[in-house]
Design a protein around this motif. Structure first.
Motif, short mmCIF file in Angstrom:
data_model
loop_
_atom_site.label_atom_id
_atom_site.label_comp_id
_atom_site.label_asym_id
_atom_site.label_seq_id
_atom_site.Cartn_x
_atom_site.Cartn_y
_atom_site.Cartn_z
N VAL A 267 -6.29 21.42 -41.82
CA VAL A 267 -5.84 21.63 -40.44
C VAL A 267 -4.76 20.60 -40.09
N THR A 268 -5.00 19.34 -40.42
CA THR A 268 -4.06 18.27 -40.10
C THR A 268 -2.74 18.46 -40.83
N ASN A 269 -2.80 18.77 -42.12
CA ASN A 269 -1.58 18.98 -42.89
C ASN A 269 -0.78 20.17 -42.36
N THR A 270 -1.48 21.24 -42.04
CA THR A 270 -0.79 22.45 -41.57
C THR A 270 -0.10 22.20 -40.23
N LEU A 271 -0.80 21.56 -39.31
CA LEU A 271 -0.21 21.32 -37.99
C LEU A 271 0.91 20.29 -38.06
N ALA A 272 0.77 19.30 -38.92
CA ALA A 272 1.85 18.32 -39.08
C ALA A 272 3.10 18.99 -39.65
N LYS A 273 2.91 19.90 -40.61
CA LYS A 273 4.04 20.64 -41.17
C LYS A 273 4.64 21.57 -40.12
N ASP A 274 3.79 22.23 -39.35
CA ASP A 274 4.26 23.11 -38.30
C ASP A 274 5.14 22.34 -37.31
N LYS A 275 4.70 21.14 -36.96
CA LYS A 275 5.48 20.31 -36.04
C LYS A 275 6.79 19.86 -36.68
N GLU A 276 6.74 19.51 -37.96
CA GLU A 276 7.96 19.08 -38.65
C GLU A 276 9.00 20.20 -38.67
N ILE A 277 8.55 21.43 -38.88
CA ILE A 277 9.47 22.57 -38.89
C ILE A 277 10.12 22.72 -37.52
N SER A 278 9.30 22.68 -36.49
CA SER A 278 9.82 22.81 -35.13
C SER A 278 10.78 21.67 -34.78
N ASP A 279 10.38 20.43 -35.12
CA ASP A 279 11.24 19.28 -34.83
C ASP A 279 12.57 19.37 -35.57
N ARG A 280 12.50 19.82 -36.82
CA ARG A 280 13.73 19.91 -37.63
C ARG A 280 14.68 20.96 -37.05
N TRP A 281 14.15 22.10 -36.68
CA TRP A 281 15.00 23.15 -36.10
C TRP A 281 15.61 22.68 -34.78
N ARG A 282 14.83 21.95 -34.01
CA ARG A 282 15.33 21.53 -32.68
C ARG A 282 16.19 20.28 -32.75
N GLY A 283 16.11 19.54 -33.84
CA GLY A 283 16.96 18.37 -33.99
C GLY A 283 16.39 17.10 -33.40
N PHE A 284 15.08 17.00 -33.28
CA PHE A 284 14.49 15.76 -32.77
C PHE A 284 14.63 14.67 -33.83
N PRO A 285 15.08 13.48 -33.46
CA PRO A 285 15.36 12.44 -34.45
C PRO A 285 14.13 11.71 -34.97
N ASP A 286 13.03 11.74 -34.23
CA ASP A 286 11.86 10.96 -34.59
C ASP A 286 10.62 11.84 -34.49
N VAL A 287 9.56 11.49 -35.23
CA VAL A 287 8.35 12.32 -35.22
C VAL A 287 7.72 12.42 -33.82
N ALA A 288 7.94 11.43 -32.97
CA ALA A 288 7.35 11.44 -31.63
C ALA A 288 8.36 11.77 -30.53
N SER A 289 9.58 12.12 -30.90
CA SER A 289 10.63 12.35 -29.89
C SER A 289 10.26 13.45 -28.90
N SER A 290 9.66 14.52 -29.38
CA SER A 290 9.32 15.63 -28.48
C SER A 290 8.29 15.19 -27.45
N ARG A 291 7.36 14.33 -27.85
CA ARG A 291 6.37 13.83 -26.89
C ARG A 291 7.03 12.92 -25.88
N HIS A 292 7.91 12.04 -26.32
CA HIS A 292 8.60 11.16 -25.37
C HIS A 292 9.40 11.99 -24.36
N LEU A 293 10.03 13.05 -24.84
CA LEU A 293 10.81 13.91 -23.95
C LEU A 293 9.89 14.58 -22.92
#
Length: 633
Positions: A267-293
């Motif tokens: 579950v953890t690996n899948t969701l972390a990968k899912d987030k990485e895909i979304s972050d990469r497509w959106r162009g977030f520079p850091d793993v926590a950037s979307s949360r800070h935003l």
């Protein structure tokens, strides 16, 4: 619509945006001790969700689902592809203002339905009928809301100068805070078709994995001294006065977590990968950037807070746990003793009526208005308090929508920490009631500020109790309990944030084994808890049960932010109480309409100042110093 949970260890946090069944309240019974020590039976309230809908098969619910679908399609037909033309028209401000108002009304309707579905589901996540109902609701709302996706995307493509001119008209200018926040997302939004794909697949990707986590956690059973217990009562036994009970509970947790660690790792690996895909497509520079935003807080502010807290580990958690080990006559505490009550201290269970009176009197001494709002939660069955099989564990405050009202979920077992949990969640509830006047689009508050109200409610309750302490021993017990809660809120949540950063960063290199996840966990726990806590075999799996990692990546630093902020706020209150309550309630009433710098300015505070965090941490430091002085005496 956001859900505000109690942080892990204070006690176990709620697993999902959810709650209990509809209909009239059905009181449950809890065994508690009266002030005289005699056991009494007391009824605990269960919430009444009929203010949303009368039942899962209610005609009005089906009618609203149909209405939601029609409204969403109608909105798309009326405005899709037309916003630029509207902005160029002489009536741009009025027409766009009417469109946003219509969008807000639909958002409120969708939120009401979604809230009901999730609250029903949390009442018993193991019930197949409720699980199906929750899943069906999610699917139907996802299908309907797909027709709304275009609106915010098109708004963000509008010319800045023309939109600014249109907001001079009050109809649109009313929504300026929401529009300005929306445009902060502009650099990260994608093509309409991609956004639609992300939206529609949510129910079969992130939401599905989150639901799997919830149902798995709720179904786990832990063998403790011949009893098969759910996770909530098992974790509760880690606070038992008897060491053998705590040890049995700790080992039972480790055993069951270990048996299920492969599933939680997947579950953890899948969701972390899912987030990485979304972050990469959106162009977030850091793993926590979307949360800070989403939190509307700058990364440098979070980085400064985390650096200050990590630097303070030795003088806070390391120092306190060494002191606590001495109280227990040990060189080190086992991990199951970390939240143990102090030795040779007689404790008693606290009845629901006493808990209610304690919190409301603390709120009332600060602000009669605050106590009045909190009192309604009790009077109108907005609280679900008892522990039940299958019920979502922990505690949360669900705001629902401004056209309705919040609901609070607890798992009340009569412990002192349960009283603080009640104070915490009612703080959220009061905040949500006050912010509701901002409407569905602007009532939601970033997590960093949302946790301020809850932690402030706890502080008021703690100070009320501390002032009434009749003996030095009573004061010592209260101070120790508060220090532990603060460490769990500030140190533990910062360690959780550090763990998440490591996990999400390493996941970008490939899938993480259970062993690697355990190694990361043990490293950050050892750093944060210090040498006086023995993290024995089995503890490497304790990352598995933290729902924040699953539902809201990087949520956890908001607790540390809120606690340090409240410590600073309370220091201002102690120095200049006149007019403070009015300014405080005004801050809560602002909802999501102001940045944290604007909200804190009336109190002379600035979270961007590095010294700000030291003010919050120094309060914990001083409490530990007082406890050390009591030991010497």
């Amino acid at each position: 619509m956001s859900l505000h949970r109690r942080p892990a260890d204070l006690p176990f946090p709620a697993a999902a945006p959810a709650g209990a069944a509809s209909g009239a309240a059905h009181p449950a019974v809890v065994r508690a001790a009266s002030a005289g020590g005699a056991a009494v039976s007391e009824q605990l309230p269960e919430w009444n969700l009929s203010d949303l809908y009368s039942g899962m098969d209610a005609p009005e619910l089906e009618a609203d689902l149909i209405k939601a679908d029609i409204e969403c399609k109608g909105f798309e037909e009326a405005y899709k592809g037309k916003l630029a033309g509207i902005l160029a028209s002489p009536e741009a401000g009025a027409t766009l203002g009417a469109a946003v108002r219509r969008y807000e009304e639909i958002d409120d309707l969708l939120g009401r339905i979604a809230s009901y579905g999730s609250l029903v589901y949390a009442g018993d996540t193991s019930d197949a009928a409720r699980a199906k109902f929750y899943g069906d609701i999610q699917e139907r709302l996802t299908d309907a809301s797909t027709h709304l996706l275009f609106f915010t995307l098109e708004l963000n493509r509008l010319d800045d100068a023309a939109l600014e001119a249109a907001m001079a008209v009050p109809a649109l200018g009313h929504y300026r805070p929401w529009i300005e926040d929306l445009r902060k997302d502009k650099p990260y939004q994608l093509d309409d078709k991609v956004e639609q794909l992300f939206h529609e697949k949510a129910t079969t990707s992130r939401s599905a994995w989150s639901r799997l986590f919830d149902e798995t956690i709720s179904s786990l059973r832990f063998s403790v001294n011949g009893q098969e217990l759910a996770i909530e009562p098992t974790l509760n036994q880690m606070q038992d006065p008897k060491e053998e009970v705590r040890r049995a509970a700790g080992l039972a947790l480790a055993d069951t977590f270990s048996k299920n660690v492969r599933l939680f790792s997947l579950v953890t690996n899948t969701l972390a990968k899912d987030k990485e895909i979304s972050d990469r497509w959106r162009g977030f520079p850091d793993v926590a950037s979307s949360r800070h935003l989403a939190n509307r807080v700058e990364q440098e502010v979070v980085d400064a807070m985390v650096a200050a807290i990590r630097a303070a580990y030795p003088r806070l958690s390391h120092r306190y746990y060494a002191l606590k080990a001495r109280w227990f006559g040990k060189d080190k505490l086992e991990f199951w003793d970390r939240n143990a009550p102090l030795p040779k201290v007689i404790t008693r269970d606290i009845g629901w009526g006493e808990a209610k009176d304690t919190v409301l009197s603390a709120y009332g001494a600060f602000s009669p208005r605050m106590a009045e709002i909190a009192g309604v939660f009790f009077d109108k069955d907005w609280i679900d308090a008892p522990t039940r099989p299958g019920k979502s564990p922990g505690a949360f405050a669900h705001p629902t929508v401004p056209s309705a009202h919040p609901f609070v979920l607890l798992n009340y077992q009569g412990k002192p920490r349960d009283v603080m949990t009640l104070a915490h969640e009612l703080g959220h509830g009061v905040h949500q009631v006050l912010a509701a006047r901002q409407g569905a689009l602007m009532a939601p508050t970033p997590l960093t500020l949302a946790e301020t109200a809850s932690v402030f409610g706890e502080m008021l309750t703690f100070r009320r109790l501390l002032d009434k302490a009749e003996t030095a021993q009573a004061r010592k017990i209260m101070l120790a309990q508060k220090v532990e809660d603060m460490i769990n809120t500030v140190v533990r949540q910062t360690a959780f944030y550090t763990f998440e950063r490591h996990v999400h960063t390493e996941r970008r290199k490939g899938e993480l084994t259970s062993e690697v996840l355990g190694e990361i966990w043990m490293k950050v726990q050892s750093e944060s808890l210090g040498p006086a806590i023995n993290l024995g075999a089995g503890y490497e799996t304790f990352w598995t049960y933290i729902p924040h990692f699953i539902h809201s990546p990087f949520y956890v630093y908001a607790y540390a932010f809120g606690d340090c902020l409240v410590n600073s706020l309370y220091a201002v209150y102690e120095k200049a109480a006149d007019g403070f309550a009015e300014r405080y309630l005004q801050m809560l009433s602002a909802g999501g309409t102001k940045h944290h710098s604007e909200l804190l300015a009336p109190f002379g505070l600035d979270a961007r100042d590095p010294a700000f965090w030291q003010t919050g941490l120094s309060l914990i430091d001083r409490m530990i110093t007082e406890l050390e002085g009591m030991e010497a005496a």
